[in-house]
Design a protein around this motif. Structure first.
Motif, short mmCIF file in Angstrom:
data_model
loop_
_atom_site.label_atom_id
_atom_site.label_comp_id
_atom_site.label_asym_id
_atom_site.label_seq_id
_atom_site.Cartn_x
_atom_site.Cartn_y
_atom_site.Cartn_z
N ASP A 46 0.82 -1.21 0.00
CA ASP A 46 0.00 0.00 0.00
C ASP A 46 0.86 1.26 0.00
O ASP A 46 2.00 1.26 0.48
N LEU A 423 2.53 3.38 6.60
CA LEU A 423 1.22 3.11 7.21
C LEU A 423 0.20 4.00 6.51
O LEU A 423 0.31 5.23 6.55
N VAL A 436 -4.62 0.14 12.20
CA VAL A 436 -3.33 -0.48 11.89
C VAL A 436 -3.36 -1.91 12.40
O VAL A 436 -3.51 -2.14 13.61
N GLU A 440 0.27 -4.93 9.14
CA GLU A 440 0.71 -3.64 8.60
C GLU A 440 1.88 -3.08 9.40
O GLU A 440 2.83 -2.52 8.82
N ARG A 443 4.96 -5.12 8.48
CA ARG A 443 5.49 -4.79 7.16
C ARG A 443 6.46 -3.61 7.23
O ARG A 443 7.43 -3.54 6.48
#
Length: 577
Positions: A46, A423, A436, A440, A443
């Protein structure tokens, strides 16, 4: 279409030359779809870290989200359809620094997905050594993890069904590489082709020192020359180098022209000299490491212009390399070599077989991955930030101080490469905007590095800040992320270490004096002097019990709620003049 696993296995077993086949008279068209720096990102990343910049017909730029291995596999299937002489190749860092989906099972999910995708061969990269040579050999050859056991007890890990190549990596005191230096295969149309695989000689500066202290990473050019000669003596004339060393991009768009001013006009860094100096027996170079997409040419020692390519990282693009082989000489017609990078549309169709592999692994880690650990009020950019000090770096380092106050921590510093993602406020799943999840947060900090709190003198702290702009960081600045107690200014018009304005450095508002002592927290990679920050290796009175991943998740949990989400920091702790 993707080749069945049985044929890939047969090619691995048949590295020795096969009986000479009758070759066609016309030039033979060969295709090499190429990947690099996937880093276990089986699903799209993302935010800006997962985006590609492309140029619209009117010349303006736009950013598009890209990636996803099932989507990549579908594109590769389409590209390879009708191509009889096609091999899919990699240039390192296919694993390591991976998100939870892959890292929770020691990157076995990524190897499974690459097997299903049809990868034929890859070089190692520096991140293949993130857990040391023994773990790399397990990834290549199979076996259960020595501490965590079998990820799937009823199906022990079988290893990669493609060869890993490491032509310039040896155990200290030995000459032969720890993995094969090259791989030979015979194309369906008859000619043989050889692949030499290497990683950057700078791997020791990019991997925690304990994991590579028993290894030597040799200069790339002499090793390429050595193995090109070996291949030539075996009658292999078509030679491709897969090397994990790269260049900055030629421009902001993923397909900007690299050769507008002649051969290698925009290719920079060590890969340019490698491609210019390596044996003229090499026909082209597939590269990695810099995470940038390019298609360039370099004039080699024989005066021929050779193709040098790289795809972007995280599966956002792949490179379609094509050339012809002269059936009489079985050598590449160098002038025929062409390549183009293609964007992997994250909204595109998925290959069903690869999609099922990814989904099956996803289901195993779903409960942990989907657990909420915090709330944010907007995008916190880290890997995708264009600023040296990033909004995400502030809470990461503040969390590290918070987690190590029991060890006396006053401030924390983080290498920018330690953050692997952003984020993003908009939900990527069903968790809701601003939530969150543990996946995430993981990552962002996937290495699970230990946090080490050490004592540095005032002089040493200033030297650490100078090393952001000097030594191996002089040409490619690495600005450390910093916790709230530290403030300073830099003058980017100056050169090297002089960029730091030492009289502006403050800790808790007080000037740093040479004789002061400070308790500083860094990750284990920096603590061993990684990324050229050698001063940290001299830090004393070391202690630490937690990890960067855990400290970040705990900080988000402690300082954000659904009604009071974590605000986007101004990232103004460093003043750039």
């Amino acid at each position: 279409m993707r080749r069945p696993r049985a044929l890939v296995l047969a090619r691995i077993a048949a590295a020795a030359p096969a009986p000479t086949a009758e070759l066609p008279a016309a030039p033979i068209a060969v295709q090499l779809p190429a990947l690099n720096d996937l880093h276990g990102n089986l699903r799209p990343v993302d935010g800006p870290a997962g985006a590609i910049t492309r140029r619209k017909p009117d010349g303006t730029l736009e950013s598009v989200q890209a990636g996803g291995v099932p989507q990549l596999a579908a594109l590769l299937d389409r590209a390879r359809d009708g191509q009889s002489d096609t091999l899919t190749v990699g240039a390192g860092d296919m694993i390591g620094g991976s998100p939870l989906l892959s890292a929770a099972y020691h990157d076995e999910p990524t190897v499974d997905a690459l097997d299903a995708l049809g990868l034929d061969v890859t070089s190692v990269g520096n991140h293949e050594f993130d857990e040391g040579p023994a773990e790399l050999l397990r990834m290549a050859h199979g076996g259960c993890h020595p501490e965590d056991g079998c990820s799937i007890p009823e199906h022990p890990y079988a290893g990669a069904h493609f060869p890993y190549l490491a032509g310039n990596v040896t155990y200290k005191g030995h000459d032969e590489p720890i993995l094969p230096p090259y791989w030979i295969t015979r194309l369906p149309s008859g000619p043989r082709i050889g692949f030499i695989g290497l990683t950057t000689r700078d791997t020791p500066q990019a991997v925690p020192a304990p994991y590579v202290r028993d290894l030597s990473f040799e200069d790339e050019v002499p090793r390429v020359d050595r193995y090109a000669d070996e291949l030539d003596r075996q009658g292999v004339k078509a030679i491709v180098v897969l090397v994990h060393e790269g260049s900055p991009p030629p421009g902001p768009a993923y397909d900007d022209d690299c050769d507008t001013k002649g051969p290698a006009s925009e290719l920079r860094g060590r890969i340019r000299s490698i491609a210019a100096q390596a044996s003229p027996k090499v026909d082209l170079f597939v590269t990695g490491h810099s995470h940038e997409a390019y298609v360039c040419h370099v004039r080699g020692p024989a005066g021929r212009e050779r193709l040098v390519t790289q795809a972007a990282s995280f599966g956002r693009t792949y490179t379609d390399v094509r050339f012809t082989v002269d059936p009489a000489t079985e050598d590449v017609v160098v002038d025929s070599a062409r390549a183009r990078n293609h964007v992997v549309d994250r909204a595109g169709p998925e290959d069903p077989e690869v999609g099922k592999v990814v989904a099956d692994w996803e289901e195993r880690s779903k409960a942990l991955a989907d657990k909420p650990v915090g709330y944010i009020a907007g995008d916190l950019l880290g890997r995708g930030s264009t600023r040296p000090e990033t909004p995400l770096g502030d809470p990461v380092t503040d969390g590290q101080v918070e987690a190590t106050r029991g060890d006396g921590a006053q401030l924390a510093l983080l290498n920018p490469g330690g953050m692997r993602a952003d984020l993003i406020y908009k939900a990527s799943g069903n968790e809701g905007d601003g939530v969150v999840t543990y996946a995430e947060a993981f990552r962002v900090l996937p290495f699970h590095n230990g946090l080490i709190t050490m004592t540095l003198t005032g002089d040493q702290l200033l030297e650490a800040l100078r090393q952001q702009f000097s030594g191996i960081n002089e040409t490619e600045t690495r600005v450390l992320q910093l916790s709230s107690a530290l403030r300073y200014s830099v003058d980017m018009k100056r050169a090297g270490a002089d960029r730091l304005l030492a009289d502006t450095v403050r800790v808790d508002g007080k000037p740093v004096m040479a004789g002061d002592n400070f308790r500083v927290t860094v990750n284990s990679f920096l603590a061993d002097g990684g990324n050229g920050f050698t001063v940290f290796a001299a830090g004393t009175d070391r202690s630490g019990e937690t990890t960067d991943t855990a400290s970040f998740a705990e900080y988000l949990q402690a300082y954000s709620t659904p009604t009071t989400p974590f605000a986007v920091p101004p990232a103004d702790r460093v003043t750039f003049l």
